[in-house]
Design an enzyme around this catalytic site. Structure first.
Site, PDB file in Angstrom:
ATOM      1  N   HIS A 126      -1.807  -1.946  13.856  1.00  0.00           N
ATOM      2  CA  HIS A 126      -1.758  -3.150  13.008  1.00  0.00           C
ATOM      3  C   HIS A 126      -2.869  -4.151  13.326  1.00  0.00           C
ATOM      4  O   HIS A 126      -3.016  -5.143  12.612  1.00  0.00           O
ATOM      5  CB  HIS A 126      -0.406  -3.851  13.144  1.00  0.00           C
ATOM      6  CG  HIS A 126       0.751  -3.044  12.626  1.00  0.00           C
ATOM      7  ND1 HIS A 126       0.779  -2.528  11.349  1.00  0.00           N
ATOM      8  CD2 HIS A 126       1.903  -2.639  13.220  1.00  0.00           C
ATOM      9  CE1 HIS A 126       1.912  -1.839  11.179  1.00  0.00           C
ATOM     10  NE2 HIS A 126       2.608  -1.886  12.295  1.00  0.00           N
ATOM     11  N   ASP A 163       3.197   6.985  11.856  1.00  0.00           N
ATOM     12  CA  ASP A 163       4.093   5.876  12.178  1.00  0.00           C
ATOM     13  C   ASP A 163       4.758   5.391  10.880  1.00  0.00           C
ATOM     14  O   ASP A 163       4.150   5.465   9.810  1.00  0.00           O
ATOM     15  CB  ASP A 163       3.277   4.740  12.807  1.00  0.00           C
ATOM     16  CG  ASP A 163       4.133   3.610  13.350  1.00  0.00           C
ATOM     17  OD1 ASP A 163       4.313   3.548  14.577  1.00  0.00           O
ATOM     18  OD2 ASP A 163       4.622   2.784  12.543  1.00  0.00           O
ATOM     19  N   HIS A 165       5.307   2.531   9.843  1.00  0.00           N
ATOM     20  CA  HIS A 165       4.656   1.351   9.279  1.00  0.00           C
ATOM     21  C   HIS A 165       3.214   1.690   8.885  1.00  0.00           C
ATOM     22  O   HIS A 165       2.572   2.508   9.550  1.00  0.00           O
ATOM     23  CB  HIS A 165       4.650   0.207  10.298  1.00  0.00           C
ATOM     24  CG  HIS A 165       6.020  -0.175  10.774  1.00  0.00           C
ATOM     25  ND1 HIS A 165       6.564   0.335  11.932  1.00  0.00           N
ATOM     26  CD2 HIS A 165       6.946  -0.978  10.223  1.00  0.00           C
ATOM     27  CE1 HIS A 165       7.791  -0.170  12.093  1.00  0.00           C
ATOM     28  NE2 HIS A 165       8.051  -0.962  11.059  1.00  0.00           N
ATOM     29  N   ASP A 247       8.669   6.119  14.802  1.00  0.00           N
ATOM     30  CA  ASP A 247       9.715   5.266  14.237  1.00  0.00           C
ATOM     31  C   ASP A 247      10.141   5.688  12.834  1.00  0.00           C
ATOM     32  O   ASP A 247      11.013   5.053  12.234  1.00  0.00           O
ATOM     33  CB  ASP A 247       9.307   3.780  14.272  1.00  0.00           C
ATOM     34  CG  ASP A 247       7.852   3.556  13.923  1.00  0.00           C
ATOM     35  OD1 ASP A 247       7.178   4.503  13.463  1.00  0.00           O
ATOM     36  OD2 ASP A 247       7.381   2.408  14.109  1.00  0.00           O
TER      37      ASP A 247
HETATM   38 ZN   LIG Z   1       5.729   1.455  13.512  1.00  0.00          ZN
END
Ligand SMILES: [Zn+2]
Length: 310
Positions: A126, A163, A165, A247
């Site tokens: 991120h 991931d 996200h 995740d």
């Molecule tokens: Zn994540």
């Protein structure tokens, strides 16, 4: 051929405080899983600290110096944003997390191992060039990709991000550069809210496949098999880097995908096959998220077993 495992005790000293999901116990669970005698053939080394020059290939020097200058005293913590925190041990951890990814690249590019796994925290995908967030401060995989180009004379580097996200920080580095490739499956809607299929970079070097909450392993595999792997194959990377967040696992408390460990194994093997086809088998995997300790340990150990079989 062997697999390199890079980690460092400083990753446990990045103290995000009580009740924070991105906590030291995550890495303890991963390393305990990899302590099993069946992982005896892993080549293990401590992560070096990334140099300012190495970090500055992605992050402006002022940003690097600002982050490394945040040194809270005693048990204090500095909140960079709502969920990104630095403690006294964080500056060393972030510098060594990027260094772990760089050391992994060096090992596979120099032919010392085929594959490498960097067991790090904090995660990095991120973090944009000058933007921390989502638990991330430096973008470990982007720094690794730029290092491979600068030091090892290759051009085309692919970053694959499973991931749950979207790695908007990594995408920001990749999207203007046709020598890089970024692809992601991620739950949508979910933090950070980016990753539309319409975000395609230049010449299709970015591929995003958002998945609805409740998506199961079969559809997860189909997203990769139908939408991402063909584009990756066409890109023909000279090095494969994986943003390995776990995740998307059904047990994870931060998201609602229904991916199982066997699906991560399937994807790992698909990516290894592409690495063999185009990149002499060179694949570097860097830990991102994964917040259920048992699921994380189970999925990481299965993923590393795939790397060792390659
Ligand atoms: Zn994540």
């Amino acid at each position: 051929m062997t697999t390199l495992l890079v980690s460092h005790p400083s990753f446990l000293e990045h103290d995000t405080g009580p009740h924070h999901p991105e906590r030291p116990d995550r890495l303890r669970a991963v390393l305990a899983g990899l302590d099993d005698p069946s992982f005896g053939e892993l080549v293990r080394r401590d992560a070096p600290a990334a140099s300012l020059e190495e970090l500055a290939r992605v992050h402006p020097p002022e940003y690097v110096e600002a982050i490394l200058g945040i040194r809270p005293v005693a048990d204090e913590r500095v909140h960079i944003d709502g969920d990104t925190v630095m403690s006294r041990g964080s500056a060393e951890a972030v510098q060594r997390a990027a260094g772990a990814a760089i050391a992994s690249v060096d090992a596979v590019m120099e032919g010392r191992t085929h594959t490498a796994f960097a067991a790090v925290r904090p995660p990095g995908h991120h973090a944009g060039p000058a933007t921390p967030g989502g638990f991330c401060l430096f973008n470990n995989v982007a720094v690794a990709a730029r290092h491979a180009q600068a030091r090892h004379g290759i051009r085309r580097v692919a970053i694959l991000d499973f991931d749950v996200h979207h790695g908007q920080g990594t995408q920001a580095v990749v999207e203007p550069d046709p020598d890089l490739f970024y692809a992601s499956t991620h739950q949508y809607p979910l933090y950070p809210g980016t990753g539309s299929p319409r975000e395609r970079g230049v010449a299709g070097n970015v591929v995003n496949v958002p998945l609805a909450a409740g998506t199961e392993g079969e559809a997860f595999r189909a997203a990769w098999a139908d939408r991402i792997l063909p584009a990756l194959d066409t890109f023909a990377p000279e090095l494969v880097i994986v943003s390995a967040g776990f995740d998307a696992h059904a047990a994870d408390p931060l998201a609602q995908l229904e991916v199982e460990t066997e699906d991560f194994v399937w994807l790992s093997e698909e990516l290894l096959e592409i690495a063999h086809r185009h990149a002499r088998g060179r694949l570097v995997s860097v830990l991102e998220g994964g917040y259920d300790l048992d699921a994380l340990a189970d999925a990481v150990t299965a993923h590393v077993r795939s790397l060792m079989r390659a």
